[in-house]
Design an enzyme around this catalytic site. Structure first.
Site, mmCIF file in Angstrom:
data_model
loop_
_atom_site.group_PDB
_atom_site.id
_atom_site.type_symbol
_atom_site.label_atom_id
_atom_site.label_comp_id
_atom_site.label_asym_id
_atom_site.label_seq_id
_atom_site.Cartn_x
_atom_site.Cartn_y
_atom_site.Cartn_z
ATOM 1 N N HIS A 240 33.579 -1.170 -15.641
ATOM 2 C CA HIS A 240 34.220 -1.276 -16.965
ATOM 3 C C HIS A 240 34.377 0.100 -17.627
ATOM 4 C CE1 HIS A 240 33.209 -5.621 -16.729
ATOM 5 N NE2 HIS A 240 32.076 -5.152 -16.208
ATOM 6 N N SER B 212 50.402 24.847 -21.428
ATOM 7 C CA SER B 212 51.341 24.317 -22.411
ATOM 8 C C SER B 212 52.087 25.490 -23.019
ATOM 9 C CB SER B 212 50.572 23.560 -23.490
ATOM 10 O OG SER B 212 51.294 23.574 -24.707
ATOM 11 N N LYS C 211 45.527 25.008 -23.384
ATOM 12 C CA LYS C 211 45.682 23.839 -22.513
ATOM 13 C C LYS C 211 45.702 24.158 -21.031
ATOM 14 C CE LYS C 211 47.353 20.072 -23.940
ATOM 15 N NZ LYS C 211 46.831 18.726 -24.002
ATOM 16 N N GLU D 260 48.710 13.727 -12.716
ATOM 17 C CA GLU D 260 49.512 12.777 -13.500
ATOM 18 C C GLU D 260 50.756 12.346 -12.737
ATOM 19 O OE1 GLU D 260 49.689 13.955 -17.910
ATOM 20 O OE2 GLU D 260 48.808 15.689 -16.937
#
Ligand code: ARG
Length: 467
Positions: free
Chosen positions: A157, A278, A284, A291
């Site tokens: 979970h 970024s 970043k 992804e």
């Protein structure tokens, strides 16, 4: 002007839009190598069977070789007016060989030709995916061996459940990939029958030797039913389904990596090679490759769904709908190949933060099961009761905001008077993982054993594919 390959009964050529919707050369040019291989096997068989002369057959074979070199050299002109790869090749062959080139298409149709080309292409693609998957398994196994004893939280979970080791976690994916390879190998085994000679749909009146073409092209045997041969694409569906399952596996690992590299988790760092910055936020470091592995799974599963829907409701045998079988498959299998390569790079480069992983492994009362097991073993409590007692101890510790190992013995005794100091032995995360010695469990010794087993197996596979 009507099409020179089939325009005998046509007075006019197709409308511009007709040509556009009808043509597949924009994507089936990828079958060039397979198409030429198939044609060479076919013409060799036609000559052996006495259906075309040796002289014609060798001129045709030489012409096909020339086309193959032209395509490789980039000097071949693909024409949309000629619809597809089959007619582009044949039309060029006529320019090279003259009218006798037309004998190549004896006892054959584009229906069995395209079925053959696609089978050959899928077979080649499965073979290269298998090599890539083996490489990814190797990268994971190497890491698993190093981290057989590196403790991290195991989740259910997405809540801390029980401590496990990073090696164990990675080997979970090695197992998944092994089944993925098995599914692809199954698909390859089933597709390995040669449809050539089914002709348009009913077979042919020429005395062809289908065993010969099948063997010449590396198939186990010819397909047994001509209608089936030209009208099914289950070999593509099976491959896309294996590819989809594999992509889902990669996507889950990608998702985990994305979580691991957040400052909140801080379990690992991906290398500069597989992250991006970024353009506005200088701090970043984004896990874009992971992804995209997760994101590309969408189009891979989409290609499977797309083709299932194309095939649904098609009466036997070939319908032009089936030309829609290719682009999704090309895109999906190329995407999967890229995902596997990116994942192998990320796995090789990833740097786990062992301290943070270990600290996190102890958080969330993750050794509560160890405590319950101890109550069963040391005090003879039935497991359900031990579970209950442990629950009370966790509640006590959590109201004080401390870990179980920090709970004083007298407080523990207020819940269960028979608890003694030995209990502290089982409350550490290292002890916890070391105790999970059941077959397939996370004990470092087990993980080391499994990692070595995989390393040996992969080394053996690599050696046998070299010979
Ligand atoms: N380009 C076609 C395809 O990809 C080849 C088969 C054409 N057959 C036909 N009967 N029109 O499906």
């Amino acid at each position: 002007m009507s099409n020179k390959m089939w325009g005998g009964r046509f007075a006019a050529g197709p409308d511009e839009i007709m040509e556009e919707i009808n043509a597949s050369i924009g994507f089936d040019y990828r079958f060039a190598a397979q198409d030429i291989r198939g044609s060479k096997a076919h013409v060799a068989m036609l000559a052996d069977a006495g259906i075309v002369s040796r002289e014609n057959a060798s001129a045709i074979a030489a012409g096909l070789d020339q086309i193959s070199s032209e395509i490789e050299a980039g000097t071949f002109t693909f024409s949309r007016a000629l619809e597809d790869i089959h007619m582009n090749v044949e039309s060029r062959l006529a320019e090279i060989v003259g009218p006798d080139a037309g004998r190549l298409h004896t006892a054959r149709s584009r229906n069995d030709q395209v079925a053959l080309d696609f089978r050959l292409w899928i077979r080649d693609t499965i073979e290269s995916l298998d090599l890539q998957l083996r490489d990814l398994q190797q990268a994971m196994t190497d890491k698993a061996l190093v981290h057989a004893g590196s403790v991290m939280p195991g989740f259910t979970h997405l809540q801390p459940a029980q401590p496990v080791t990073l090696g164990h976690h990675l080997l979970a994916y090695v197992e998944m990939l092994s089944r993925d390879r098995g599914r692809l190998a199954d698909a390859r085994r089933r597709l390995n029958e040669c449809p050539l000679g089914a002709a348009a749909l009913a077979g042919t009146s020429f005395p062809i030797d289908r065993e010969k073409t099948a063997r010449g092209l590396g198939f186990d045997r010819p397909t047994a039913n001509s209608l089936d041969s030209v009208s099914d694409r289950d070999f593509v569906l099976e491959t896309l389904s294996a590819a989809s399952i594999c992509a889902v596996h990669l996507s889950r690992l990608a998702e985990e990596m994305i979580l691991w590299v957040t400052p909140q988790f801080g379990f690992a760092e991906l290398s500069d090679r597989f992250t991006t910055g970024s353009s506005i936020m200088p701090q970043k470091r984004n896990p874009d490759a992971a992804e995209l592995v997760r994101g590309k799974t969408g189009r891979i599963v989409g290609a499977l769904t797309g083709l299932l829907v194309v095939m649904k409701g098609l009466p036997l045998t070939y319908s032009k709908d089936m030309q829609e079988d290719k682009e999704g498959a090309f895109d999906a299998l190329q995407s999967l190949s890229l995902c596997i390569a990116a994942m192998a790079g990320m796995v090789r480069d990833i740097e786990p933060d062992l301290k943070r992983m270990k600290n996190a492994a102890g958080a969330g009362y993750s050794t509560a099961t160890d405590l319950a097991d101890w109550l069963v073993r040391a005090l003879g409590l039935p497991f359900r009761q031990a579970h209950h007692v442990t629950g009370a101890l966790v509640k006590l510790a959590s109201t004080r905001r401390i870990g179980l190992e920090k709970l004083p013995l007298e407080d523990m005794r207020s819940v269960e008077p028979r608890i003694n100091a030995e209990v502290f032995e089982v409350l550490g995360v290292d002890k916890s993982v070391r105790s999970r010695t059941s077959y397939g469990g996370t004990a470092p010794a087990n993980v080391r054993f499994q990692a070595k087993r995989w390393a040996a197996r992969l080394a053996k596979e690599a050696a046998s594919s070299r010979t």
